[in-house]
Motif scaffolding. Structure first.
Motif, mmCIF file in Angstrom:
data_model
loop_
_atom_site.group_PDB
_atom_site.id
_atom_site.type_symbol
_atom_site.label_atom_id
_atom_site.label_comp_id
_atom_site.label_asym_id
_atom_site.label_seq_id
_atom_site.Cartn_x
_atom_site.Cartn_y
_atom_site.Cartn_z
ATOM 1 N N ASN A 170 0.851 -1.184 0.000
ATOM 2 C CA ASN A 170 0.000 0.000 0.000
ATOM 3 C C ASN A 170 0.888 1.236 0.000
ATOM 4 N N TYR A 173 2.047 5.126 0.721
ATOM 5 C CA TYR A 173 1.839 6.113 1.774
ATOM 6 C C TYR A 173 0.896 7.187 1.237
ATOM 7 N N PRO A 174 0.172 7.864 2.119
ATOM 8 C CA PRO A 174 -0.723 8.932 1.653
ATOM 9 C C PRO A 174 0.002 9.981 0.806
ATOM 10 N N TYR A 193 -7.724 5.709 -2.278
ATOM 11 C CA TYR A 193 -6.825 5.350 -1.182
ATOM 12 C C TYR A 193 -7.551 5.464 0.164
ATOM 13 N N CYS A 194 -8.210 6.593 0.373
ATOM 14 C CA CYS A 194 -8.863 6.838 1.660
ATOM 15 C C CYS A 194 -9.960 5.818 1.953
ATOM 16 N N CYS A 236 -7.052 3.170 3.957
ATOM 17 C CA CYS A 236 -6.977 3.868 5.243
ATOM 18 C C CYS A 236 -8.151 3.453 6.125
ATOM 19 N N GLY A 265 -10.448 6.451 6.842
ATOM 20 C CA GLY A 265 -11.190 6.823 5.645
ATOM 21 C C GLY A 265 -12.274 5.813 5.301
ATOM 22 N N GLN A 266 -11.994 4.523 5.520
ATOM 23 C CA GLN A 266 -12.987 3.492 5.241
ATOM 24 C C GLN A 266 -14.235 3.707 6.095
#
Length: 159
Positions: A53, A55-56, A75-76, A80, A83-84
């Motif tokens: 995964n 990184y942000p 991504y979020c 994350c 975020g999920q």
């Protein structure tokens, strides 16, 4: 022609890079994309085959370099845990589709103001008010999701 692993062929980061390659030849190779984003080529490979995964900050770099703001929401909402739980999933869609979704979401929120006032009257959320609160939240989340999709559309087409 290079053979693409099935996991890579459906990977959102890879697909975004390939879409960017249509506008910028440097993006057609991981080496070129690595130079454009500053992300190590081997790391990018692992991200694109799905064994790592990002990184942000890397997602932000890819989203900017690939002109793919939808990667940040992806991504979020997929990698994350915060975020999920908190972010609505949003896709890049055409403006006419977004207008229909927005108007539909607004229709779904009608009358929720009265429900919220009724729930808030005593300052507590009781068990019998819970179904009304869940219905209210679903309507608000629908509007919020369209808002995120409109933001993605603006970022993609507003430059």
């Amino acid at each position: 022609m290079t053979k693409i692993a099935p996991s890579t062929a459906v990977n959102r980061y890879y697909l975004a890079r390939m879409a960017a390659a249509e506008r910028n030849d440097r993006m057609s190779s991981r080496e070129g994309a690595s130079e454009e984003t500053g992300i190590d080529r081997k790391r990018m490979q692992r991200i694109e085959i799905g064994t790592l995964n990002p990184y942000p900050e890397e997602v932000m770099l890819m989203a900017d370099a690939y002109h793919a703001p939808e990667l940040m929401n992806f991504y979020c909402t997929s990698a994350c845990p915060i975020g999920q739980k908190m972010m609505p999933k949003a896709e890049l869609q055409e403006l006419d589709r977004l207008a229909v979704k927005f108007l539909n979401a607004l229709e779904g929120i009608k009358g929720t103001d009265k429900a919220l006032l009724s729930i808030a009257a005593d300052g507590k959320l009781t068990a019998d008010e819970l179904p009304a609160m869940e219905k209210l939240l679903a309507a608000v989340k629908a509007v919020s999701a369209v808002g995120c999709e409109l933001e993605i559309f603006k970022e993609k087409h507003g430059r």
